[in-house]
Write an enzyme that holds these catalytic residues in place. Structure first.
Site, PDB file in Angstrom:
ATOM      1  N   ARG A  51     -55.085  10.694  31.904  1.00 35.94           N
ATOM      2  CA  ARG A  51     -53.719  10.203  32.132  1.00 35.94           C
ATOM      3  C   ARG A  51     -53.454   9.942  33.614  1.00 35.94           C
ATOM      4  NH1 ARG A  51     -50.190  14.550  28.916  1.00 35.94           N
ATOM      5  NH2 ARG A  51     -48.494  13.219  29.685  1.00 35.94           N
TER       6      ARG A  51
ATOM      7  N   LEU B 233     -56.161  19.676  23.335  1.00 35.00           N
ATOM      8  CA  LEU B 233     -55.690  18.293  23.430  1.00 35.00           C
ATOM      9  C   LEU B 233     -54.188  18.339  23.642  1.00 35.00           C
ATOM     10  CD1 LEU B 233     -57.546  16.467  20.489  1.00 35.00           C
ATOM     11  CD2 LEU B 233     -58.177  16.496  22.911  1.00 35.00           C
ATOM     12  N   ASP B 234     -53.658  17.388  24.411  1.00 39.05           N
ATOM     13  CA  ASP B 234     -52.211  17.295  24.581  1.00 39.05           C
ATOM     14  C   ASP B 234     -51.551  17.090  23.219  1.00 39.05           C
ATOM     15  OD1 ASP B 234     -52.393  17.494  27.352  1.00 39.05           O
ATOM     16  OD2 ASP B 234     -52.640  15.330  27.595  1.00 39.05           O
ATOM     17  N   ARG B 235     -50.288  17.459  23.133  1.00 41.75           N
ATOM     18  CA  ARG B 235     -49.563  17.343  21.858  1.00 41.75           C
ATOM     19  C   ARG B 235     -49.695  15.947  21.238  1.00 41.75           C
ATOM     20  NH1 ARG B 235     -44.395  19.306  19.746  1.00 41.75           N
ATOM     21  NH2 ARG B 235     -43.934  20.389  21.701  1.00 41.75           N
TER      22      ARG B 235
ATOM     23  N   THR C  23     -51.893  13.576  21.877  1.00 38.57           N
ATOM     24  CA  THR C  23     -53.255  13.046  21.791  1.00 38.57           C
ATOM     25  C   THR C  23     -53.829  13.447  20.444  1.00 38.57           C
ATOM     26  OG1 THR C  23     -53.605  13.206  24.180  1.00 38.57           O
ATOM     27  CG2 THR C  23     -55.561  13.092  22.797  1.00 38.57           C
TER      28      THR C  23
END
Length: 296
Positions: A231, A131-133, A135
């Protein structure tokens, strides 16, 4: 400041029965929630497994919710499920999944690796997906290389549902839809919609859950799992994820990225059992919508 309860273990027994003895008036579910929230420390490590075996002489400390010690030990990570093969966690926003060239210390991978090594010094975990930082939400880690490879090699067959809540800018006119494009990565590591046949195919399904003229809350289902897929797809329809400056966002009411991995369902790679986990929509997402507004 309220003192943290510390209990001494007199004889070998499992952790949950021990806690039920110490809190006879709490009820089983409330006692189990102490474990789920990472509030139980055996010795100097947080333990969440109900069947963790205590030994005579062990010290069991009950951490206050949100205490400095609890945050230091788990950095806000909540363990949702654990067995000898897998870990499923609820990752907070602001925490990297794993190290990058810029940051090698404070990552979910490092914290959870230390956690499993607290049970077994030779243990380790393996990244399955990221997961992105900024998120938040559900992530799965493997406890063996073989399980990691099995998950990654059979991802499409094993993953039954992977859905997100996305808070985006503006009022999305189409109340449900599917976005299907080809994606490529630029030299600056930014994903973009490319010409058909170039890059990789990406498919995202969405349904509007709530909206105002300023914001829309979407339930998003991934059919493919490309880098930054949600995104870049939201940007492509003119409704960037809030807080996502990289992909066109102009607003940041949450002071974080408006993405939360809410549901993860899969076939267990060893037992074949179907497991499904769901977390609550972050309160800050819902705070942007009037309480008495009828649903879309």
């Amino acid at each position: 400041m309220q003192k943290q309860p510390v209990f001494s273990v007199r004889e070998e027994m499992q952790l949950l029965p021990f806690l039920l003895e110490k809190y006879p008036g709490k009820g089983r579910n409330k006692v189990k929630s102490l474990l789920t929230r990472g509030q139980v420390m055996v010795g100097n490590r947080v333990v969440t497994r109900h069947d963790h075996l205590l030994g005579a002489g062990d010290k069991v400390t009950i951490l206050q919710t949100g205490s400095v010690k609890q945050r230091e030990l788990m950095a806000g990570i909540k363990i949702v499920y654990e067995d000898e093969f897998l870990l499923v966690v609820d990752k907070p926003p602001g925490l990297l999944s794993m190290a990058t060239d810029e940051e090698k210390e404070r990552t979910a991978y490092r914290i959870l690796n230390e956690y499993v090594q607290g049970h077994n010094g030779g243990a380790r975990i393996f990244i399955v997906h990221r997961l992105d930082r900024d998120t938040s939400g559900l992530m799965m880690f493997a406890k063996t290389a073989a399980v990691k490879n099995q998950l990654q090699d059979n991802w499409k067959d094993i993953i039954l549902e992977r859905s997100y809540m996305a808070l985006v800018e503006g009022e999305v006119k189409e109340k449900q839809g599917t976005i299907k494009t080809w994606l490529k990565e630029s030299s600056t590591k930014t994903m973009y919609v490319s010409r058909p046949g170039e890059g990789v195919i990406a498919i995202t399904h969405y349904v509007v859950v709530e909206q105002t003229p300023e914001y829309s809350l979407l339930a998003v289902q991934l059919e493919t799992g490309r880098k930054n897929q949600i995104r870049v797809h939201m940007q492509s329809i003119g409704h960037s994820v809030v807080g996502d400056k990289r992909y066109g966002s102009k607003r940041n009411p949450l002071e974080r990225l408006g993405l939360h991995a809410q549901v993860l369902a899969f076939k267990h790679p060893i037992s074949g059992e179907t497991l499904r986990f769901e977390t609550k929509i972050p309160k800050r997402f819902k705070s942007l919508f009037p309480v008495n507004k009828p649903p879309v």
